[in-house]
Design a protein around this motif. Structure first.
Motif, short mmCIF file in Angstrom:
data_model
loop_
_atom_site.label_atom_id
_atom_site.label_comp_id
_atom_site.label_asym_id
_atom_site.label_seq_id
_atom_site.Cartn_x
_atom_site.Cartn_y
_atom_site.Cartn_z
N ALA A 68 1.00 -1.19 -0.33
CA ALA A 68 -0.09 0.05 -0.20
C ALA A 68 0.55 1.20 0.11
CB ALA A 68 -1.04 0.05 1.80
N VAL A 69 2.28 1.23 0.21
CA VAL A 69 2.83 2.90 0.89
C VAL A 69 3.88 2.56 -0.66
CG1 VAL A 69 5.09 3.03 1.76
CG2 VAL A 69 3.06 2.34 3.46
N CYS A 70 3.93 0.93 -1.57
CA CYS A 70 4.82 1.53 -2.01
C CYS A 70 3.43 1.80 -3.48
CB CYS A 70 5.15 0.34 -2.98
SG CYS A 70 5.92 0.11 -4.83
N ASP A 71 2.44 1.21 -3.17
CA ASP A 71 1.49 1.97 -3.99
C ASP A 71 0.93 3.00 -4.62
OD1 ASP A 71 1.15 -0.47 -5.78
OD2 ASP A 71 0.14 -2.07 -4.11
N ALA A 72 1.22 3.88 -3.37
CA ALA A 72 0.48 4.75 -2.91
C ALA A 72 1.83 6.58 -3.99
CB ALA A 72 0.85 5.25 -1.25
N VAL A 73 2.47 6.06 -4.53
CA VAL A 73 4.34 6.74 -4.96
C VAL A 73 3.64 6.44 -6.31
CG1 VAL A 73 6.43 7.01 -5.37
CG2 VAL A 73 5.86 6.23 -3.04
N GLY A 74 2.84 5.53 -6.23
CA GLY A 74 1.84 5.49 -8.06
C GLY A 74 3.66 5.03 -9.11
N PRO A 75 3.80 5.50 -10.37
CA PRO A 75 4.77 5.60 -11.32
C PRO A 75 5.78 6.18 -10.55
CG PRO A 75 2.77 6.50 -12.60
CD PRO A 75 2.22 6.26 -10.71
N ALA A 76 5.80 7.01 -10.27
CA ALA A 76 6.93 7.73 -10.25
C ALA A 76 8.39 6.50 -9.25
CB ALA A 76 6.65 9.00 -9.04
N LEU A 77 7.44 5.16 -9.02
CA LEU A 77 8.68 5.26 -8.12
C LEU A 77 9.36 3.86 -8.60
CD1 LEU A 77 9.59 4.30 -5.21
CD2 LEU A 77 8.09 1.97 -4.35
N VAL A 78 10.59 3.98 -9.72
CA VAL A 78 10.61 2.88 -10.33
C VAL A 78 13.01 2.63 -10.16
CG1 VAL A 78 9.23 3.23 -12.73
CG2 VAL A 78 11.15 4.93 -11.71
N LEU A 100 15.15 -0.94 6.82
CA LEU A 100 14.40 0.11 6.98
C LEU A 100 13.41 -0.49 6.84
CD1 LEU A 100 15.33 2.93 7.91
CD2 LEU A 100 14.89 3.54 6.20
N ALA A 101 12.44 0.01 7.89
CA ALA A 101 11.05 -0.14 7.44
C ALA A 101 10.23 0.83 7.07
CB ALA A 101 10.93 -1.42 8.46
N VAL A 102 9.92 0.75 6.03
CA VAL A 102 9.16 2.53 5.31
C VAL A 102 7.30 2.61 5.84
CG1 VAL A 102 8.98 3.90 3.52
CG2 VAL A 102 11.46 2.85 4.34
N VAL A 103 7.27 3.77 6.32
CA VAL A 103 5.90 3.58 6.64
C VAL A 103 5.15 5.10 5.23
CG1 VAL A 103 5.54 2.64 8.58
CG2 VAL A 103 6.20 5.51 8.11
N GLU A 104 6.45 5.53 4.81
CA GLU A 104 6.14 6.78 3.87
C GLU A 104 7.14 7.04 3.12
OE1 GLU A 104 4.52 11.74 3.75
OE2 GLU A 104 4.71 10.35 5.48
N ILE A 105 6.59 7.24 1.50
CA ILE A 105 7.79 7.21 0.65
C ILE A 105 7.09 8.59 -0.17
CG2 ILE A 105 9.02 6.64 -1.74
CD1 ILE A 105 8.46 3.45 -0.50
#
Length: 281
Positions: A68-78, A100-105
């Motif tokens: 869900a955190v990853c998908d919230a960024v969208g196509p910019a996360l590459v 690193l356990a990440v909760v926001e990107i």
């Protein structure tokens, strides 16, 4: 509290591992900036894995986050994207690994990237790395021209064809590298150091065609810029088009507006030289 041990009374692995985990746990959540590499989204899995690379030092950190955190960024996360993440460092005793356990990107937009480049530009300028006094002029007719560029690229063709048209006997020592993305900086630095160590190479051209701000970011990377400054061989920057201005242009010994212009700056024109000799006679 420091752990106490002796050769006669060593600590079990589990004790040391538990202590490392406790120390890491005390760090709490932190904001971290880096470049995304090795992004892995496995179908059916709720956890996404990636590596966050420091763009200046050869340091990276494993990152995990929910889909869900990853998908919230969208196509910019590459792979290759610059991001800021909020997460908590954690140590996994069973594997002996840090993550690193990440909760926001948050992806860095063009405005944020430009601001960081301006800050780096000011820092390097204050150190005197842009000063004309430290720049060297390439030799009139180099024994060999080092060329660092993309594989089978238009930039390679422009430099090689124009250099050979001007001086057919010119020797080009070519090193093909990635010129964008997470591998670009390390590959360009490796090629630069290798060519810089060859005594017959008397000038090195770093070339690529135009692109977006993100595409050209490797050529404003601090580690690459400092490697160029440290090189004993004159370096020519030939990145993009006339309007492109990566920071490599400012630290290089010569700035060429295009790869074609680079060929004209490092190789004399045999026709012009022959005519000049004839006129002198």
């Amino acid at each position: 509290m420091a752990l106490t041990s002796t050769p006669e009374q060593p600590l079990p692995v589990r004790t040391v591992s538990r202590a490392v985990g406790d120390w890491v746990h005390r760090l709490g959540r932190v904001w971290v900036e880096g470049q995304v590499t090795q992004l892995v989204r496995r179908p059916g899995m709720g956890t996404v894995f990636l590596t966050l690379r420091d763009p200046v030092a050869d340091v990276s950190l494993r990152v995990t986050c929910s889909r869900a955190v990853c998908d919230a960024v969208g196509p910019a996360l590459v792979d290759g994207a610059r991001v800021v993440v909020w997460g908590k460092p954690s140590f996994h005793p069973g594997r002996g690994t840090l993550a690193l356990a990440v909760v926001e990107i948050r992806p860095l937009g063009a405005g944020a990237l430009l601001a960081r480049l301006e800050q780096l530009k000011a820092t390097l300028a204050a150190e005197g790395l842009f000063a004309a006094s430290r720049k060297r002029r390439p030799p009139f007719l180099p024994a060999a021209v080092g060329l660092i560029t993309g594989r089978a690229s238009a930039a390679e063709r422009d430099v090689v064809e124009n250099a050979r048209r001007r001086w057919p006997a010119v020797r080009i020592v070519l090193r093909e590298v990635a010129v964008q993305g997470p591998l670009a900086v390390s590959q360009v630095i490796d090629a630069l150091r290798e060519l810089d160590g060859r005594t017959e190479v008397e000038v090195i051209v770093i070339a690529r065609g135009g692109g977006s701000l993100e595409d050209l970011l490797p050529f404003s990377d601090e580690a690459l810029l400092r490697a160029v400054v440290a090189a004993r061989t004159p370096v020519v920057s030939a990145i993009g088009h006339e309007q492109d201005a990566p920071l490599l242009d400012f630290v290089a010994d010569v700035r060429a507006s295009t790869p074609t212009d680079a060929a004209k700056r490092v190789v004399p024109d045999v026709g012009e030289q022959t005519a000049a000799v004839a006129q002198l006679r």
